[in-house]
Design an enzyme around this catalytic site. Structure first.
Site, PDB file in Angstrom:
ATOM      1  N   PHE A 126      50.303  46.630  33.401  1.00 49.36           N
ATOM      2  CA  PHE A 126      50.332  45.302  34.030  1.00 49.36           C
ATOM      3  C   PHE A 126      51.107  44.353  33.109  1.00 49.36           C
ATOM      4  CE2 PHE A 126      48.658  41.203  35.383  1.00 49.36           C
ATOM      5  CZ  PHE A 126      48.583  41.347  36.757  1.00 49.36           C
ATOM      6  N   ASP A 198      42.075  48.608  29.286  1.00 55.30           N
ATOM      7  CA  ASP A 198      41.957  47.551  30.299  1.00 55.30           C
ATOM      8  C   ASP A 198      41.332  48.175  31.557  1.00 55.30           C
ATOM      9  OD1 ASP A 198      42.390  45.680  32.328  1.00 55.30           O
ATOM     10  OD2 ASP A 198      44.307  45.020  31.501  1.00 55.30           O
ATOM     11  N   TYR A 223      36.905  39.298  38.781  1.00 54.54           N
ATOM     12  CA  TYR A 223      37.205  38.771  40.125  1.00 54.54           C
ATOM     13  C   TYR A 223      37.764  39.821  41.063  1.00 54.54           C
ATOM     14  CZ  TYR A 223      41.777  38.185  37.845  1.00 54.54           C
ATOM     15  OH  TYR A 223      42.926  38.386  37.136  1.00 54.54           O
ATOM     16  N   LYS A 224      37.907  41.058  40.597  1.00 55.35           N
ATOM     17  CA  LYS A 224      38.411  42.125  41.474  1.00 55.35           C
ATOM     18  C   LYS A 224      37.202  42.834  42.096  1.00 55.35           C
ATOM     19  CE  LYS A 224      42.829  42.167  39.157  1.00 55.35           C
ATOM     20  NZ  LYS A 224      43.625  42.607  38.008  1.00 55.35           N
ATOM     21  N   ARG A 372      50.466  47.491  49.031  1.00 53.92           N
ATOM     22  CA  ARG A 372      49.298  48.025  48.344  1.00 53.92           C
ATOM     23  C   ARG A 372      48.034  47.709  49.150  1.00 53.92           C
ATOM     24  NH1 ARG A 372      47.517  45.711  42.444  1.00 53.92           N
ATOM     25  NH2 ARG A 372      47.019  43.928  43.750  1.00 53.92           N
TER      26      ARG A 372
HETATM   27  C1  PLP Z   1      44.424  41.629  37.204  1.00 54.31           C
HETATM   28  C2  PLP Z   1      44.866  42.167  35.903  1.00 54.31           C
HETATM   29  C3  PLP Z   1      44.994  41.323  34.777  1.00 54.31           C
HETATM   30  C4  PLP Z   1      44.749  39.847  34.896  1.00 54.31           C
HETATM   31  O1  PLP Z   1      44.724  39.219  33.666  1.00 54.31           O
HETATM   32  P1  PLP Z   1      44.160  37.727  33.494  1.00 54.31           P
HETATM   33  O2  PLP Z   1      44.611  37.320  32.176  1.00 54.31           O
HETATM   34  O3  PLP Z   1      42.663  37.815  33.601  1.00 54.31           O
HETATM   35  O4  PLP Z   1      44.746  36.902  34.599  1.00 54.31           O
HETATM   36  C5  PLP Z   1      45.346  41.906  33.572  1.00 54.31           C
HETATM   37  N1  PLP Z   1      45.578  43.230  33.465  1.00 54.31           N
HETATM   38  C6  PLP Z   1      45.497  44.055  34.528  1.00 54.31           C
HETATM   39  C7  PLP Z   1      45.720  45.517  34.361  1.00 54.31           C
HETATM   40  C8  PLP Z   1      45.157  43.544  35.782  1.00 54.31           C
HETATM   41  O5  PLP Z   1      45.087  44.344  36.833  1.00 54.31           O
END
Ligand code: PLP
Length: 413
Positions: A126, A198, A223-224, A372
């Site tokens: 990500f 992560d 939040y997911k 997705r």
């Molecule tokens: C959704 C997501 C994030 C989001 O990061 P924030 O800093 O909390 O906005 C980070 N890493 C991954 C792999 C994600 O899917």
């Protein structure tokens, strides 16, 4: 597969009762719970209570009276069993981005040397995870932090004695491919490296075994699949074995040994609380605290089993109708090797996504040309999958996605 088979799956679903725990809009099939989980009804109630009673009437005394001050830890302890962590190792705070910065810096200070200065990640991780590592390299200089991003398939073999930290995401946000965290952790440890995992697309969707896998550190968001609401604070896991050896760089007062002594000298708290920085966002944290009640007594094997059946059903229906001619699956063919999502490559992915949203099927688009679909086992039914594929079939067969209004780009995709 026909609609009757699908209805049988729903009537035998041990998780069916959870759907009623959520506020779901009428005439909408929500397949985006991997981006923003749906609203649990009990969260509405809790936020009302926190604003009206606690903040409204009890004002500042709520820090003690309603135990606001311990919410980050209380929420952390509720997340712990969901990610396979025993007590005292998880705390809720900040965002993944900020938490990664804390953990990566702490890990590098502890484990880095001139000859062990690499942070390894996959090129396909990500982007915020990659940006944080790049920023840290800029801050510390390449001698202390050399960021290396490799192809996902090369991660394991890229770990060597020059690796200080391996930073990986268990489930790839784009493809849904799931990495073998246990093997990556073993390899990292064989070479004297630490690992940060992560769990953004894992927590709440499948069993995770951080303690058993011997993972050093982890982050994830709430939040997911945990349904904590937009911008709900993230979490940090630090293995007991490491906690008091690490010093995180955002040395804020909430991580101080005694914040209310107002001592001018920083002194870290022992244990996981050191990873706090500033004042927690109480309304948001109360929301996630209430949302997590849904995970009490919930067997994550059952959740995973349903997730696998949901993704398999979706992909089978896509194939059954010959839609796979145009929608090419990016996610692994085997459900075991993927998370709770399916991604397809299609030249008009953005337009298709907009046309589906127009018809009440909410999926998302990921650049450059992927659509997705996320499946949340607590509130998605098999009938949702059936109806979503019916709409996709309709939009594809009539070329409805080619209408020019579907090509207009919005700010958030
Ligand atoms: C959704 C997501 C994030 C989001 O990061 P924030 O800093 O909390 O906005 C980070 N890493 C991954 C792999 C994600 O899917």
């Amino acid at each position: 597969m026909n609609v009757t088979d699908v209805e049988v799956l729903d009537s035998n679903d041990p998780l069916a009762k959870y759907r009623d725990e959520f506020h779901l809009p009428e005439n909408t099939i929500y397949l985006d719970g991997n981006s923003l989980g749906a609203l649990p009804k009990r969260v509405k109630q809790r936020v009302k209570e926190v604003t009206e009673q606690q903040w409204g009437n009890d004002l500042i005394s709520s820090w003690n009276q309603h135990n606001w001050v311990n919410l980050p830890q209380q929420v952390g302890e509720k997340i712990a069993p969901i990610i396979g962590a025993s007590e005292g190792q998880v705390i809720c705070c900040d965002s993944i981005s900020v938490n990664l910065f804390k953990l990566l810096s702490a890990a590098l200070s502890f484990n880095g040397t001139n000859s062990r200065n690499k942070v390894i990640s996959s090129h396909d991780n990500f982007p915020t995870d990659l940006y944080i590592a790049q920023g840290l390299q800029g801050l510390l200089g390449e001698q202390r932090c050399q960021f290396v991003d490799v192809q996902e398939d090369n991660l394991l073999r890229s770990i060597d004695d020059s690796t200080a930290v391996v930073m990986v995401t268990e489930v790839n946000f784009r493809s849904g491919k799931r990495l073998d965290i246990k093997s990556l952790t073993e390899r990292a440890h064989q070479h004297g490296a630490l690992i940060i995992v992560d769990l953004a697309h894992s927590a709440g969707a499948m069993p995770v075994h951080l303690d058993n896998w011997n993972v050093d550190m982890a982050v994830g968001c709430t939040y997911k699949y945990l349904n904590g609401g937009p911008g709900a604070p993230a979490f940090v896991y630090v293995n007991n074995a490491l906690q008091n050896k690490l010093q995180q760089p955002i040395t804020g007062w909430f991580g101080h040994q005694n914040p209310f002594a107002f001592n001018p000298q920083y002194q870290p708290k022992s244990g996981i609380k050191q990873f706090l920085a500033g004042t927690p966002s109480i309304i948001s944290m109360s929301a996630i605290d209430a949302a997590l009640e849904l995970f009490d007594d919930l067997d994550l094997q059952t959740v995973r089993k349903k997730s696998v059946t949901l993704t398999t059903l979706f992909d089978d229906l896509i194939n059954q109708y010959g839609l796979n001619d145009q929608l090419q699956r990016l996610s692994p063919a085997s459900a075991e090797e993927r998370g709770s999502q399916l991604s397809y490559s299609f030249a008009y992915a953005y337009e298709l996504c907009q046309a589906l949203i127009d018809r009440g099927v909410i999926a998302d688009y990921r650049a450059p040309h992927f659509i997705r679909f996320g499946f949340a086992p607590l509130y998605n039914s098999y009938k949702d999958v059936w109806s979503a594929v019916e709409q996709i079939r309709n939009v594809m067969q009539t070329d409805a996605y080619k209408e020019s209004r579907y090509a207009e780009r919005l700010a958030v995709t």
